[in-house]
Enzyme design. Structure first.
Site, PDB file in Angstrom:
ATOM      1  N   GLY A   1      52.108  43.852  30.275  1.00 60.10           N
ATOM      2  CA  GLY A   1      52.553  45.139  30.822  1.00 60.10           C
ATOM      3  C   GLY A   1      53.959  45.485  30.348  1.00 60.10           C
TER       4      GLY A   1
ATOM      5  N   LEU B   1      47.594  45.849  44.463  1.00 61.36           N
ATOM      6  CA  LEU B   1      46.447  46.564  43.881  1.00 61.36           C
ATOM      7  C   LEU B   1      45.102  46.098  44.441  1.00 61.36           C
ATOM      8  CD1 LEU B   1      47.722  46.757  40.183  1.00 61.36           C
ATOM      9  CD2 LEU B   1      47.607  48.629  41.842  1.00 61.36           C
TER      10      LEU B   1
ATOM     11  N   LEU C   1      42.511  45.998  30.257  1.00 60.47           N
ATOM     12  CA  LEU C   1      42.766  44.801  29.445  1.00 60.47           C
ATOM     13  C   LEU C   1      41.910  43.636  29.902  1.00 60.47           C
ATOM     14  CD1 LEU C   1      45.602  46.460  29.170  1.00 60.47           C
ATOM     15  CD2 LEU C   1      46.197  44.350  28.050  1.00 60.47           C
TER      16      LEU C   1
ATOM     17  N   SER D   1      39.828  39.939  28.127  1.00 62.04           N
ATOM     18  CA  SER D   1      40.228  38.667  27.520  1.00 62.04           C
ATOM     19  C   SER D   1      39.059  38.118  26.709  1.00 62.04           C
ATOM     20  CB  SER D   1      40.602  37.719  28.653  1.00 62.04           C
ATOM     21  OG  SER D   1      40.386  36.393  28.281  1.00 62.04           O
ATOM     22  N   SER D   2      39.363  37.223  25.762  1.00 64.78           N
ATOM     23  CA  SER D   2      38.294  36.682  24.910  1.00 64.78           C
ATOM     24  C   SER D   2      37.340  35.776  25.698  1.00 64.78           C
ATOM     25  CB  SER D   2      38.897  35.906  23.745  1.00 64.78           C
ATOM     26  OG  SER D   2      39.688  34.867  24.241  1.00 64.78           O
ATOM     27  N   CYS D   3      37.724  35.381  26.919  1.00 66.07           N
ATOM     28  CA  CYS D   3      36.846  34.497  27.697  1.00 66.07           C
ATOM     29  C   CYS D   3      35.593  35.216  28.209  1.00 66.07           C
ATOM     30  CB  CYS D   3      37.602  33.838  28.838  1.00 66.07           C
ATOM     31  SG  CYS D   3      38.064  35.002  30.110  1.00 66.07           S
TER      32      CYS D   3
ATOM     33  N   TYR E   1      36.654  34.331  36.536  1.00 62.98           N
ATOM     34  CA  TYR E   1      37.614  35.261  35.919  1.00 62.98           C
ATOM     35  C   TYR E   1      36.901  36.098  34.858  1.00 62.98           C
ATOM     36  CZ  TYR E   1      41.737  36.528  33.092  1.00 62.98           C
ATOM     37  OH  TYR E   1      42.698  37.198  32.384  1.00 62.98           O
TER      38      TYR E   1
ATOM     39  N   LYS F   1      36.261  40.169  34.463  1.00 65.34           N
ATOM     40  CA  LYS F   1      36.663  40.950  33.282  1.00 65.34           C
ATOM     41  C   LYS F   1      35.465  41.705  32.694  1.00 65.34           C
ATOM     42  CE  LYS F   1      41.023  40.120  33.028  1.00 65.34           C
ATOM     43  NZ  LYS F   1      41.929  41.258  33.272  1.00 65.34           N
TER      44      LYS F   1
ATOM     45  N   ASN G   1      44.288  34.795  22.442  1.00 61.03           N
ATOM     46  CA  ASN G   1      45.416  34.133  23.132  1.00 61.03           C
ATOM     47  C   ASN G   1      46.725  34.827  22.765  1.00 61.03           C
ATOM     48  OD1 ASN G   1      43.819  31.761  24.026  1.00 61.03           O
ATOM     49  ND2 ASN G   1      43.664  31.423  21.831  1.00 61.03           N
ATOM     50  N   LEU G   2      47.491  35.182  23.787  1.00 65.37           N
ATOM     51  CA  LEU G   2      48.755  35.890  23.545  1.00 65.37           C
ATOM     52  C   LEU G   2      49.944  34.975  23.821  1.00 65.37           C
ATOM     53  CD1 LEU G   2      47.820  39.179  25.437  1.00 65.37           C
ATOM     54  CD2 LEU G   2      47.697  38.761  22.969  1.00 65.37           C
TER      55      LEU G   2
ATOM     56  N   HIS H   1      49.742  28.421  29.274  1.00 66.52           N
ATOM     57  CA  HIS H   1      48.881  28.353  28.092  1.00 66.52           C
ATOM     58  C   HIS H   1      49.511  27.444  27.032  1.00 66.52           C
ATOM     59  CE1 HIS H   1      47.328  32.385  29.689  1.00 66.52           C
ATOM     60  NE2 HIS H   1      46.336  31.530  29.802  1.00 66.52           N
TER      61      HIS H   1
ATOM     62  N   ASP I   1      39.071  17.681  23.236  1.00 65.05           N
ATOM     63  CA  ASP I   1      39.551  18.683  22.286  1.00 65.05           C
ATOM     64  C   ASP I   1      39.226  20.118  22.711  1.00 65.05           C
ATOM     65  OD1 ASP I   1      41.024  17.661  20.258  1.00 65.05           O
ATOM     66  OD2 ASP I   1      39.326  17.230  18.938  1.00 65.05           O
TER      67      ASP I   1
HETATM   68  N1  LIG Z   1      48.429  35.963  28.497  1.00 63.25           N
HETATM   69  C1  LIG Z   1      47.402  35.870  27.669  1.00 63.25           C
HETATM   70  O1  LIG Z   1      47.328  34.987  26.790  1.00 63.25           O
HETATM   71  C2  LIG Z   1      46.289  36.863  27.750  1.00 63.25           C
HETATM   72  C3  LIG Z   1      45.249  36.719  26.850  1.00 63.25           C
HETATM   73  C4  LIG Z   1      44.197  37.589  26.908  1.00 63.25           C
HETATM   74  C5  LIG Z   1      44.203  38.592  27.854  1.00 63.25           C
HETATM   75  N2  LIG Z   1      45.223  38.755  28.713  1.00 63.25           N
HETATM   76  C6  LIG Z   1      45.115  39.848  29.691  1.00 63.25           C
HETATM   77  O2  LIG Z   1      46.256  40.669  29.740  1.00 63.25           O
HETATM   78  C7  LIG Z   1      46.448  41.143  31.070  1.00 63.25           C
HETATM   79  C8  LIG Z   1      47.876  40.846  31.501  1.00 63.25           C
HETATM   80  O3  LIG Z   1      48.123  39.460  31.370  1.00 63.25           O
HETATM   81  P1  LIG Z   1      49.603  38.864  31.364  1.00 63.25           P
HETATM   82  O4  LIG Z   1      49.562  37.652  30.528  1.00 63.25           O
HETATM   83  O5  LIG Z   1      50.595  39.939  31.132  1.00 63.25           O
HETATM   84  O6  LIG Z   1      49.701  38.372  32.899  1.00 63.25           O
HETATM   85  P2  LIG Z   1      51.006  38.189  33.792  1.00 63.25           P
HETATM   86  O7  LIG Z   1      52.201  37.968  32.953  1.00 63.25           O
HETATM   87  O8  LIG Z   1      50.636  37.180  34.833  1.00 63.25           O
HETATM   88  O9  LIG Z   1      51.158  39.606  34.488  1.00 63.25           O
HETATM   89  C9  LIG Z   1      50.235  40.082  35.410  1.00 63.25           C
HETATM   90  C10 LIG Z   1      50.880  41.161  36.237  1.00 63.25           C
HETATM   91  O10 LIG Z   1      49.954  41.607  37.232  1.00 63.25           O
HETATM   92  C11 LIG Z   1      50.633  41.722  38.459  1.00 63.25           C
HETATM   93  N3  LIG Z   1      49.738  41.517  39.603  1.00 63.25           N
HETATM   94  C12 LIG Z   1      48.955  40.443  39.858  1.00 63.25           C
HETATM   95  N4  LIG Z   1      48.298  40.626  41.018  1.00 63.25           N
HETATM   96  C13 LIG Z   1      48.678  41.841  41.500  1.00 63.25           C
HETATM   97  C14 LIG Z   1      48.349  42.585  42.658  1.00 63.25           C
HETATM   98  N5  LIG Z   1      47.484  42.121  43.580  1.00 63.25           N
HETATM   99  N6  LIG Z   1      48.933  43.785  42.844  1.00 63.25           N
HETATM  100  C15 LIG Z   1      49.820  44.267  41.934  1.00 63.25           C
HETATM  101  N7  LIG Z   1      50.173  43.613  40.813  1.00 63.25           N
HETATM  102  C16 LIG Z   1      49.607  42.411  40.608  1.00 63.25           C
HETATM  103  C17 LIG Z   1      51.668  40.612  38.419  1.00 63.25           C
HETATM  104  O11 LIG Z   1      52.687  40.842  39.337  1.00 63.25           O
HETATM  105  P3  LIG Z   1      53.293  39.577  40.135  1.00 63.25           P
HETATM  106  O12 LIG Z   1      53.715  38.594  39.090  1.00 63.25           O
HETATM  107  O13 LIG Z   1      54.403  40.177  40.893  1.00 63.25           O
HETATM  108  O14 LIG Z   1      52.171  39.048  40.981  1.00 63.25           O
HETATM  109  C18 LIG Z   1      52.135  40.709  36.971  1.00 63.25           C
HETATM  110  O15 LIG Z   1      53.121  41.685  36.813  1.00 63.25           O
HETATM  111  C19 LIG Z   1      45.389  40.461  31.927  1.00 63.25           C
HETATM  112  O16 LIG Z   1      44.334  41.340  32.143  1.00 63.25           O
HETATM  113  C20 LIG Z   1      44.923  39.302  31.095  1.00 63.25           C
HETATM  114  O17 LIG Z   1      43.576  39.019  31.302  1.00 63.25           O
HETATM  115  C21 LIG Z   1      46.283  37.902  28.693  1.00 63.25           C
END
Ligand SMILES: NC(=O)c1ccc[n+]([C@@H]2O[C@H](COP(=O)([O-])OP(=O)(O)OC[C@H]3O[C@@H](n4cnc5c(N)ncnc54)[C@H](OP(=O)(O)O)[C@@H]3O)[C@@H](O)[C@H]2O)c1
Length: 322
Positions: free
Chosen positions: A16, A43, A107, A109-111, A138, A142, A171-172, A185, A284
């Site tokens: 975000g 949310l 958004l 995810s690859s899972c 999860y 998604k 994976n990000l 991760h 692995d």
């Molecule tokens: N990171 C990766 O490698 C990766 C890979 C593939 C896809 N994605 C996708 O990308 C998206 C974002 O991931 P990210 O890595 O940015 O995750 P993140 O850093 O954990 O951020 C998630 C955000 O969502 C907010 N959130 C969670 N629960 C909430 C709620 N109930 N109400 C309001 N806000 C809420 C969190 O706020 P708080 O922290 O304040 O709870 C945080 O700001 C996800 O959909 C994920 O599946 C991520």
């Protein structure tokens, strides 16, 4: 021209916050971007989400809020992962529709792809096999998110000009990542481990497995750029490259590396001079996991940030937060 009012859900998260950076870099004014921290707007609370949309009336939404975690967290809290993600996306997508939001980006995810999907994983592998059990709840949430977007498009696309899209990143990593020692991760976990080993003058760093599995990694600013790119495509173009019931788009870097290679690059980035020891007694995981991003490439987008360059920025972010 319409002045957009853009709600970025999850703006303090890794993805975000990168989407906000990208929008600002593209000339969107800060005053056009609407955000709420979790403490201001939960949310999972339908009433609060409806109230927020009715008050703010955004015209576009990026849904980057989610409950996210590694294998351990997914395995320990499966109810939280499925419930919270289903609720967040259902609440946001329905409130967006009720309040006449025309464009929304979900958004995933690859899972979402089956555990044994052919590599590279194409969009049409969705729902063709059994999911990886450790993050199935999860992944199901998604998949439901993709299907929510598609169902609103199919039911209300023509009558209400609803155009809800989804992107599935690999994976990000990058600024804003979670570096928690037990719950992160691969890349952030290794950044922390090598950094701590450097400070402790440790002679070796153990890594689970043989180091031979191949994984794909994408720098988060590339992911944000891809999300905005896909959001801005005309409906005609988007529709030409997708189908109503298979509308999601993979976002990958296009190349993968072995765990050994990524570990060596992180060690170099961090300045760790000791040995890397692979613990062959540990599992692995899948031998290879990478996305087929040809749909996105055909839509005119390619990743820009090389792994080495991205890791340097990620390490700087880690150090700045210590
Ligand atoms: N990171 C990766 O490698 C990766 C890979 C593939 C896809 N994605 C996708 O990308 C998206 C974002 O991931 P990210 O890595 O940015 O995750 P993140 O850093 O954990 O951020 C998630 C955000 O969502 C907010 N959130 C969670 N629960 C909430 C709620 N109930 N109400 C309001 N806000 C809420 C969190 O706020 P708080 O922290 O304040 O709870 C945080 O700001 C996800 O959909 C994920 O599946 C991520």
């Amino acid at each position: 021209m319409n002045i957009e009012k853009i709600y970025v859900a999850g703006h303090r998260g890794m993805v975000g916050s990168a989407i906000v950076r990208e929008l600002l870099a593209q000339g969107v004014k800060e005053s056009q971007i609407v955000t709420r921290i979790h403490a201001e707007l939960d949310l999972t609370n339908q009433f609060e989400v409806q109230k927020f949309f009715a008050q703010e009336k955004p015209t576009q939404v990026y849904l980057a809020a989610a409950k996210v975690g590694g294998i351990h967290a997914n395995n320990t809290y499966p109810a939280d992962f499925i419930y919270q993600n289903l609720m967040m996306q259902a609440n946001v997508i329905e409130a967006a529709f009720q309040n006449r939001v025309k464009k929304l980006m979900f958004l995933g995810s690859s899972c979402i792809y089956p555990r044994l999907a052919a590599q590279p994983m194409r969009e049409d592998a969705l729902l063709t096999g059994t999911l990886e059990p450790t993050n199935e709840p999860y992944a199901i949430a998604k998949i439901a998110g993709i299907k929510l977007c598609e169902s609103y498009n199919r039911q209300y696309g023509a009558s209400h000009c609803v155009d809800y899209r989804s992107v599935m990143p690999t994976n990000l990593y990058g600024p804003g990542d979670n570096y928690h020692p037990a719950n992160s991760h691969v890349i952030p976990a290794l950044i922390r481990r090598f950094h701590e080993a450097k400070l402790a003058n440790a002679s070796s760093v153990p890594i689970w497995g043989t180091g031979t599995p191949r994984r794909e990694f994408l720098y988060v600013d590339d992911m944000a750029a891809a999300s905005v790119h896909v959001m801005q495509l005309s409906k005609t173009i988007y529709d030409q490259h997708t189908t109503p019931m298979q509308s999601h788009i993979n976002v990958g870097s296009g190349s993968d590396v072995t765990i050994a290679e990524v570990a060596q690059t992180i060690a170099q980035t961090v300045g760790y001079k000791g040995q890397i020891e692979f613990d062959m007694s540990k599992p692995d995981g899948a031998p290879r996991k990478w996305m087929d991003s040809s749909r996105l490439n055909a839509l005119g987008w390619q990743a820009k940030v090389e792994l080495k360059q991205g890791l340097a920025a990620a390490y700087l972010d880690f150090v700045n937060k210590l």
